[in-house]
Scaffold this motif. Structure first.
Motif, mmCIF file in Angstrom:
data_model
loop_
_atom_site.group_PDB
_atom_site.id
_atom_site.type_symbol
_atom_site.label_atom_id
_atom_site.label_comp_id
_atom_site.label_asym_id
_atom_site.label_seq_id
_atom_site.Cartn_x
_atom_site.Cartn_y
_atom_site.Cartn_z
ATOM 1 N N UNK A 68 0.828 -1.203 0.000
ATOM 2 C CA UNK A 68 0.000 0.000 0.000
ATOM 3 C C UNK A 68 0.868 1.262 0.000
ATOM 4 N N UNK A 69 1.967 1.238 0.749
ATOM 5 C CA UNK A 69 2.862 2.396 0.770
ATOM 6 C C UNK A 69 3.423 2.678 -0.620
ATOM 7 N N UNK A 70 3.767 1.619 -1.351
ATOM 8 C CA UNK A 70 4.293 1.808 -2.706
ATOM 9 C C UNK A 70 3.208 2.341 -3.637
ATOM 10 N N UNK A 71 2.006 1.781 -3.542
ATOM 11 C CA UNK A 71 0.907 2.262 -4.370
ATOM 12 C C UNK A 71 0.636 3.736 -4.083
ATOM 13 N N UNK A 72 0.622 4.083 -2.792
ATOM 14 C CA UNK A 72 0.355 5.468 -2.406
ATOM 15 C C UNK A 72 1.444 6.402 -2.927
ATOM 16 N N UNK A 73 2.682 5.934 -2.939
ATOM 17 C CA UNK A 73 3.770 6.752 -3.469
ATOM 18 C C UNK A 73 3.552 7.038 -4.948
ATOM 19 N N UNK A 74 3.087 6.036 -5.674
ATOM 20 C CA UNK A 74 2.775 6.244 -7.093
ATOM 21 C C UNK A 74 1.667 7.284 -7.242
ATOM 22 N N UNK A 75 0.592 7.136 -6.472
ATOM 23 C CA UNK A 75 -0.531 8.073 -6.566
ATOM 24 C C UNK A 75 -0.123 9.484 -6.153
ATOM 25 N N UNK A 76 0.692 9.589 -5.124
ATOM 26 C CA UNK A 76 1.106 10.904 -4.640
ATOM 27 C C UNK A 76 1.959 11.637 -5.674
ATOM 28 N N UNK A 77 2.717 10.890 -6.451
ATOM 29 C CA UNK A 77 3.587 11.486 -7.462
ATOM 30 C C UNK A 77 2.950 11.509 -8.851
ATOM 31 N N UNK A 78 1.731 11.041 -8.941
ATOM 32 C CA UNK A 78 0.962 11.118 -10.187
ATOM 33 C C UNK A 78 -0.418 11.654 -9.819
ATOM 34 N N UNK A 79 -0.513 12.962 -9.540
ATOM 35 C CA UNK A 79 -1.740 13.525 -8.958
ATOM 36 C C UNK A 79 -2.980 13.400 -9.822
ATOM 37 N N UNK A 80 -2.829 13.093 -11.105
ATOM 38 C CA UNK A 80 -4.001 12.932 -11.962
ATOM 39 C C UNK A 80 -4.479 11.481 -12.020
ATOM 40 N N UNK A 81 -3.784 10.577 -11.334
ATOM 41 C CA UNK A 81 -4.168 9.164 -11.363
ATOM 42 C C UNK A 81 -5.150 8.849 -10.233
ATOM 43 N N UNK A 82 -5.862 7.778 -10.394
ATOM 44 C CA UNK A 82 -6.773 7.262 -9.370
ATOM 45 C C UNK A 82 -6.596 5.757 -9.317
#
Length: 557
Positions: free
Chosen positions: A376-390
């Motif tokens: 989950x931490x890795x997924x969240x890092x991706x989302x945090x650095x790709x603000x247009x993703x969901x």
């Protein structure tokens, strides 16, 4: 209340978030949303407090149960009623709500094996695996049985480093429940031109996930080379197999009687396709009804049984030293662990949905227990650095509003707003297939990666990014991706996983180009070549039998 707290979490200001949510909880102690926020703030600050999160879940679940018509006063005083409500909620896949009802039943003194098991499973299905293990241990210590003990094995695989604990538990299970007296020796008669007799054991073949893996093999088995018998619990539903495949149900037989029946059939190689999953018949294998016994398909870990000779794995497993994790000998069976039967009703290939939507949708269709803190931490890092993703989280248990809220809190602790998460429950048929058209990139979990979900995604043209480190589970995931010509989706470390995900998320054209390769690569690869797999399997089983005959002759000399 606590709106400022959520904004502070997204900004990474844990101190401000804690202050805002603490005030909100003080002003409205029954505000479960504020308690979720406080739990997220504590997690973000590196001070996780399970009691705060559990209080949020409890208050939320009680509100859900009240709105559904449950009598809360009776829940607290009537253990039987609490158990009944728990069963109803569990049947609706509201596992987090069910766990609250069952905890109230236990608190009222209704402590028995079914109650402890139900509560533990409701925790496990939320991803609260360590808690589930604790209650399963209590259940096994106080109400010992072979079937109950098996439930204790599987959840260890969802915990970092759990493969070793699983192996130890499997051996402990075998010592306690599979200590059968040695059978009469087998004569060790060579095949001498006759067909090899193969038996497969599982509670169900046509009506379980085993069908997708064993089906291509059964259809490709050469009837001039092998005789095949399925040993399910019941013959009901076991239709549609090739004419040369016999079906002999053993569900009404004791382990001893089933072993005797299989031995009377003269089976040369008996393969277990179920492992320690509920409905297991490993007690039959403990009585050694066949000279060669093999573990395969539904359980890639050790059975713990010294009576089991081999476990099948992809060739890449040879790169790991797994000697201390297995009592069986690992037999390399080729590039992939199993073949896979893709759905005949798949929809036509589609472009990445981001091409139309202008934003990337990440996805995970895995069991919530596979969403570890690290994944989950890795997924969240991706989302945090790709603000247009969901991100779309889809599994039958995600219909539970309490599980949804707790999952949002876990992401919020990493600075990801809850409105960037989408939740869906179970779907089937075309609705299930259409769901793949909404996902640009699947993110796999760890330490327990997807299996059928990964294969389904690739079959429907969706790329799957997996962490494929030096673990048994990682080797399994890597074998699938490499067999599909998608080695670039096999990450070696969490940092590598994040970097690869971001490289794709930030380049929609590259992501779409990758998607165009997924289905063709999967379909032309080893996962979809049941014919070749069946030939390798037959050759392996024949060699195993020959080795056993050689050993028998040497022992008789």
């Amino acid at each position: 209340m606590g709106a400022g707290g959520w904004a502070a979490l997204e900004a990474g200001d844990a101190a401000a978030a804690m202050a805002a949510f603490s005030t909100a909880v003080g002003d409205a102690p029954a505000d479960w949303d504020a308690r979720y926020g406080l739990a997220a703030a504590l997690m973000q600050a590196g001070q996780p407090d399970g009691d705060v999160l559990n209080d949020a879940r409890t208050l939320h679940a009680l509100a859900v149960m009240r709105s559904a018509g449950a009598d809360l006063a009776r829940l607290k005083s009537d253990a039987a009623y609490a158990q009944q409500i728990g069963l109803q909620l569990y049947g609706q896949h509201h596992v987090a709500c069910a766990s609250v009802a069952w905890s109230m039943a236990l608190a009222s003194g209704a402590i028995d094996a079914p109650g402890l098991l139900n509560y533990a499973l409701s925790l496990q299905h939320q991803g609260r695996v360590e808690e589930a293990v604790q209650y399963l241990q209590v259940a096994v210590e106080n109400f010992p049985s072979a079937a109950l003990h098996q439930f204790l094995l599987f959840p260890h695989l969802f915990i970092d480093g759990g493969e070793r604990a699983h192996a130890e538990q499997s051996r402990a299970w075998a010592r306690r429940w599979a200590n059968a007296p040695p059978p009469a020796p087998f004569p060790g008669t060579p095949l001498a031109g006759r067909r090899l007799r193969i038996g497969y054991v599982a509670p169900s073949f046509a009506g379980s996930q085993v069908r997708q893996f064993l089906g291509p093999v059964l259809r490709a088995h050469d009837p001039a080379r092998v005789e095949v018998t399925l040993y399910p619990a019941s013959a009901e539903g076991e239709a549609g197999w090739p004419d040369h495949v016999k079906v002999k149900p053993i569900g009404q037989l004791s382990d001893e009687a089933a072993a005797a029946a299989i031995r009377a059939d003269g089976v040369d190689v008996l393969a277990d396709c179920w492992g320690h999953t509920a409905g297991s018949r490993l007690g039959v294998f403990a009585r050694r009804p066949a000279p060669v016994q093999v573990a395969w398909i539904n359980f890639v870990q050790t059975t713990g049984l010294p009576q089991m000779d081999y476990v099948l794995h992809a060739d890449s497993a040879a790169d790991l030293d797994l000697s201390d994790l297995y009592v069986e000998r690992i037999w390399p069976i080729g590039p992939v662990f199993t073949p896979f039967e893709r759905s005949a009703d798949r929809r036509p290939p589609a472009a990445s949905p981001a091409k139309q939507a202008g934003m990337v949708t990440l996805g995970s269709f895995n069991h919530p227990a596979k969403i570890s803190d690290g994944a989950l931490a890795a997924w969240a890092t991706v989302l945090r650095n790709a603000p247009d993703a969901r991100m779309l989280l889809k599994y039958r248990y995600f219909v539970d509003p309490v599980l949804q809220a707790a999952t949002r809190a876990r992401f919020a602790a990493h600075g990801v707003a809850g409105d960037r998460l989408l939740f869906e429950g179970q779907s089937a048929g075309e609705d299930y297939l259409r769901s793949f058209e909404r996902v640009d990139l699947m993110l796999d979990g760890w330490p327990a990666p997807g299996s059928t979900t990964t294969l389904d995604a690739l079959s429907n043209g969706v790329p799957v990014l997996s962490l494929c480190g030096q673990t048994l589970a990682g080797v399994y995931s890597r074998s699938i991706l490499e067999a599909s010509g998608l080695a670039e989706l096999a990450a070696d470390t969490p940092e590598d996983f994040v970097a690869r995900a971001l490289a794709l998320v930030r380049d929609i054209d590259r992501l779409d180009g990758l998607r165009s390769r997924v289905r063709p690569g999967f379909e032309s690869g080893d996962c979809c070549d049941g014919e070749a797999f069946a030939r390798r399997l037959e050759a392996a089983f024949e060699t195993m039998y020959d080795l056993t005959c050689d050993d028998a002759r040497r022992g008789a000399a």
